[in-house]
Write a protein that holds these residues in place. Structure first.
Motif, PDB file in Angstrom:
ATOM      1  N   TRP A   1     -26.436 -36.054  -2.079  1.00 38.23           N
ATOM      2  CA  TRP A   1     -25.005 -36.303  -2.783  1.00 38.23           C
ATOM      3  C   TRP A   1     -24.895 -37.806  -3.224  1.00 38.23           C
ATOM      4  O   TRP A   1     -24.530 -38.254  -4.074  1.00 38.23           O
ATOM      5  N   ALA A   2     -25.201 -38.492  -1.915  1.00 39.34           N
ATOM      6  CA  ALA A   2     -24.988 -40.141  -2.255  1.00 39.34           C
ATOM      7  C   ALA A   2     -25.902 -40.621  -3.527  1.00 39.34           C
ATOM      8  O   ALA A   2     -25.441 -41.586  -4.294  1.00 39.34           O
ATOM      9  N   VAL A   3     -26.982 -40.126  -3.357  1.00 41.07           N
ATOM     10  CA  VAL A   3     -27.857 -40.511  -4.453  1.00 41.07           C
ATOM     11  C   VAL A   3     -27.524 -40.245  -5.953  1.00 41.07           C
ATOM     12  O   VAL A   3     -27.650 -40.771  -6.757  1.00 41.07           O
ATOM     13  N   ARG A   4     -26.803 -38.843  -6.011  1.00 43.53           N
ATOM     14  CA  ARG A   4     -26.386 -38.336  -6.955  1.00 43.53           C
ATOM     15  C   ARG A   4     -25.336 -39.017  -7.734  1.00 43.53           C
ATOM     16  O   ARG A   4     -25.091 -38.641  -8.998  1.00 43.53           O
TER      17      ARG A   4
ATOM     18  N   ALA B   1     -33.748 -32.479  -8.428  1.00 40.85           N
ATOM     19  CA  ALA B   1     -34.784 -31.743  -7.481  1.00 40.85           C
ATOM     20  C   ALA B   1     -34.227 -31.912  -6.125  1.00 40.85           C
ATOM     21  O   ALA B   1     -34.477 -31.001  -5.524  1.00 40.85           O
ATOM     22  N   GLY B   2     -33.487 -33.012  -5.768  1.00 41.60           N
ATOM     23  CA  GLY B   2     -33.320 -33.320  -4.417  1.00 41.60           C
ATOM     24  C   GLY B   2     -32.162 -32.190  -4.158  1.00 41.60           C
ATOM     25  O   GLY B   2     -32.297 -31.582  -3.019  1.00 41.60           O
ATOM     26  N   GLY B   3     -31.255 -32.089  -4.811  1.00 46.15           N
ATOM     27  CA  GLY B   3     -30.044 -31.170  -4.590  1.00 46.15           C
ATOM     28  C   GLY B   3     -30.707 -29.766  -4.289  1.00 46.15           C
ATOM     29  O   GLY B   3     -30.238 -28.889  -3.416  1.00 46.15           O
ATOM     30  N   GLU B   4     -31.440 -29.331  -5.268  1.00 47.00           N
ATOM     31  CA  GLU B   4     -32.094 -27.919  -5.214  1.00 47.00           C
ATOM     32  C   GLU B   4     -33.060 -27.753  -4.167  1.00 47.00           C
ATOM     33  O   GLU B   4     -33.147 -26.630  -3.572  1.00 47.00           O
ATOM     34  N   TRP B   5     -33.716 -28.784  -3.699  1.00 44.38           N
ATOM     35  CA  TRP B   5     -34.455 -28.709  -2.592  1.00 44.38           C
ATOM     36  C   TRP B   5     -33.684 -28.538  -1.125  1.00 44.38           C
ATOM     37  O   TRP B   5     -33.861 -27.622  -0.397  1.00 44.38           O
ATOM     38  N   ALA B   6     -32.424 -29.178  -1.128  1.00 41.80           N
ATOM     39  CA  ALA B   6     -31.594 -29.065   0.088  1.00 41.80           C
ATOM     40  C   ALA B   6     -31.206 -27.894   0.330  1.00 41.80           C
ATOM     41  O   ALA B   6     -31.092 -26.960   1.166  1.00 41.80           O
ATOM     42  N   GLU B   7     -30.643 -27.221  -1.164  1.00 45.44           N
ATOM     43  CA  GLU B   7     -30.112 -25.796  -1.137  1.00 45.44           C
ATOM     44  C   GLU B   7     -31.077 -24.819  -0.972  1.00 45.44           C
ATOM     45  O   GLU B   7     -30.915 -23.453  -0.371  1.00 45.44           O
ATOM     46  N   THR B   8     -32.368 -24.820  -1.402  1.00 43.65           N
ATOM     47  CA  THR B   8     -33.491 -23.830  -1.313  1.00 43.65           C
ATOM     48  C   THR B   8     -33.941 -23.538   0.128  1.00 43.65           C
ATOM     49  O   THR B   8     -34.372 -22.734   0.742  1.00 43.65           O
ATOM     50  N   LEU B   9     -33.693 -24.781   0.978  1.00 39.08           N
ATOM     51  CA  LEU B   9     -33.836 -24.485   2.533  1.00 39.08           C
ATOM     52  C   LEU B   9     -32.803 -23.444   2.940  1.00 39.08           C
ATOM     53  O   LEU B   9     -33.611 -22.547   3.660  1.00 39.08           O
ATOM     54  N   MET B  10     -31.846 -23.166   2.508  1.00 36.95           N
ATOM     55  CA  MET B  10     -31.048 -21.893   3.015  1.00 36.95           C
ATOM     56  C   MET B  10     -31.513 -20.762   2.212  1.00 36.95           C
ATOM     57  O   MET B  10     -31.527 -19.507   2.717  1.00 36.95           O
ATOM     58  N   LEU B  11     -31.667 -20.983   0.985  1.00 35.49           N
ATOM     59  CA  LEU B  11     -32.019 -19.821   0.108  1.00 35.49           C
ATOM     60  C   LEU B  11     -33.329 -19.085   0.720  1.00 35.49           C
ATOM     61  O   LEU B  11     -33.498 -17.980   0.780  1.00 35.49           O
ATOM     62  N   LEU B  12     -34.473 -19.888   1.033  1.00 34.47           N
ATOM     63  CA  LEU B  12     -35.618 -19.209   1.577  1.00 34.47           C
ATOM     64  C   LEU B  12     -35.672 -19.013   3.210  1.00 34.47           C
ATOM     65  O   LEU B  12     -36.513 -18.483   3.536  1.00 34.47           O
TER      66      LEU B  12
END
Length: 454
Positions: A198-201, A31-42
């Motif tokens: 990314w570091a966490v992933r 979900a963390g990566g999804e959240w980061a990229e949803t910033l740009m999507l929305l």
């Protein structure tokens, strides 16, 4: 091909692992990566306004370098990274696609030339395009069938909160605009968040199902055993429930053309049709609702205020979906929410009372996010493990192209004739989606993905 050091399949073993912090940690990393990229999507629409204001360019040029470049990048990333995830593994792509996004946004923030901004937004979009189909596929492969939809819905519920954050940050940047750094700070924020996730992933393990399909039984066994042992430790269990099924193992290295092999051809065609027209339903309302409000005669400040209230339906719809997604057969959930969204969207179009406009708009976005969660789960689970990200990425790429085509189609051809006319064509899209899923779509809820693929 290695000798298999265990009985049955890792699929059967994963199915009986109860929920614990092991699964929770996995979902948070996804979900963390999804959240980061949803910033740009929305947030790309609001960022567009800032870029136009600061750089003094036309809205048309701004839309090209931000929105068009971003969606084109998503198109490329969906198709490419989906294919790569089946060739090199889920974890491999999950790390690199996030780096592509983060570097793209970081460098875009340093650019002032519109062409160079577009280039790096395009690169960032490639990373975003790889994220969404892979999130669907990876989560589907790691979660038990009975709660698979709920777990994926949690991922998207967390991700959609990015909309509130980017709205707040854009508002704050608008206060200090037109300054040199306003929109750049937003891009740098996205990049920093992306690098942190990314570091966490890097702690993620590969999908055991993917390893098993590729004959890497030792690694598949090691990862599954680790999940089993950690779950028993953290839940203070002496043993896990016994493995009660013996699912056949699908051993096959895929090629891109396999998405049109006889066993999956009908599903691929069904999802291509679905994805092309569903974007006209989803973005036909959500991306154009501010224009619909302006067409009703509201000024820009009121339009933005109402849009924020209407878009809150995304979050609350996703929360509601957590409770129903595994209780409703997926294909009927898609059909039902599409039709209901059409009904309330039409009500939004015809009413003139301010309160009813906001209420019906909110209900429409509420239903559309339920629709979105249903289909994200569906498009991953109906395809075999050997081609899951390739197929999901390909059909998602279709939606990126159709988003640009259909939204422009609505704006240029139908919106000049009024909001009601716009919803008339959206109803055509709904009818196509309903017939497509009803006639061609298999049932999938609460079944192991290997069973659905048969």
């Amino acid at each position: 091909m290695q000798n298999k050091p265990y009985e049955g399949s890792v699929s059967d073993r994963l199915e009986r692992i109860p929920f614990s912090s092991v699964q929770r940690d996995f979902l948070l990393m996804v979900a963390g990566g999804e959240w980061a990229e949803t910033l740009m999507l929305l947030g790309n629409g609001a960022i567009l306004a800032l870029v136009v204001s600061v750089l003094g360019i036309t809205h048309s040029l701004g839309a090209t370098i931000i929105t068009t470049a971003f969606f084109l990048g998503e198109f490329v990333g969906s198709a490419f990274f989906g294919w790569l995830a089946d060739r090199r593994g889920r974890k491999f792509v999950f790390l690199y696609n996030l780096l592509v996004f983060s570097f793209g946004m970081l460098i875009a923030g340093f650019m002032s030339d519109p062409f160079l901004i577009a280039v790096f937004i395009f690169i960032g979009g490639i990373g975003v395009g790889g994220e969404f189909p892979l999130v669907d596929s990876f989560t589907t492969e790691m979660m038990p069938a009975k709660v698979r939809g709920n777990r994926l819905a949690w991922v998207y519920t967390i991700a959609v909160t990015a909309g509130f954050v980017i709205a707040f940050l854009t508002y704050e940047m608008d206060i200090i605009a037109p300054t040199y750094y306003s929109w750049r700070i937003l891009f740098w924020f996205m990049a920093v968040v992306g690098f942190a996730i990314w570091a966490v992933r890097t702690r993620l393990k590969e999908s055991p199902r993917w390893l098993e399909v590729h004959g890497e039984y030792k690694k598949a066994n090691e990862i599954t055993t680790e999940w089993e042992q950690k779950t028993m430790e953290r839940k203070h269990l002496k043993e896990l429930p016994p493995v009660t099924t013996n699912t056949p193992i699908e051993q096959n290295r895929s090629k891109y053309k396999d998405i049109f092999e006889p066993d999956v051809r009908k599903r691929s065609i069904m999802m291509i049709i679905f994805q092309f027209f569903q974007s006209g339903i989803f973005y036909g309302f959500t991306a154009l609702s501010p224009l619909f409000l302006i067409d009703k005669g509201f000024d820009l400040p009121k339009t933005l205020e109402f849009t924020f209230l209407i878009y809150a339906g995304f979050f609350f719809g996703s929360v509601f979906n957590l409770f129903i997604i595994d209780k409703v057969e997926r294909k009927w959930g898609i059909i039902g929410t599409a039709v209901l969204a059409g009904i309330f969207g039409t009500a939004f179009a015809v009413v003139s009372n301010v309160y009813l406009i906001v209420i019906f708009g909110f209900i429409t976005t509420f239903l559309l996010w339920n629709f979105s969660n249903f289909y994200h789960a569906y498009q991953a689970e109906i395809f075999p493990t050997r081609i899951r990200p390739t197929a999901a990425g390909t059909v998602y790429a279709v939606s990126r192209v159709s988003t640009a085509i259909l939204t422009l189609f609505i704006v240029d051809i139908f919106l000049p004739h009024g909001v009601i006319a716009s919803f008339g064509i959206i109803w055509v899209f709904i009818a196509i989606v309903v017939v497509d899923i009803w006639v061609l779509g298999p049932k999938s809820s609460k079944e192991q993905v290997e069973t659905i693929a048969q």
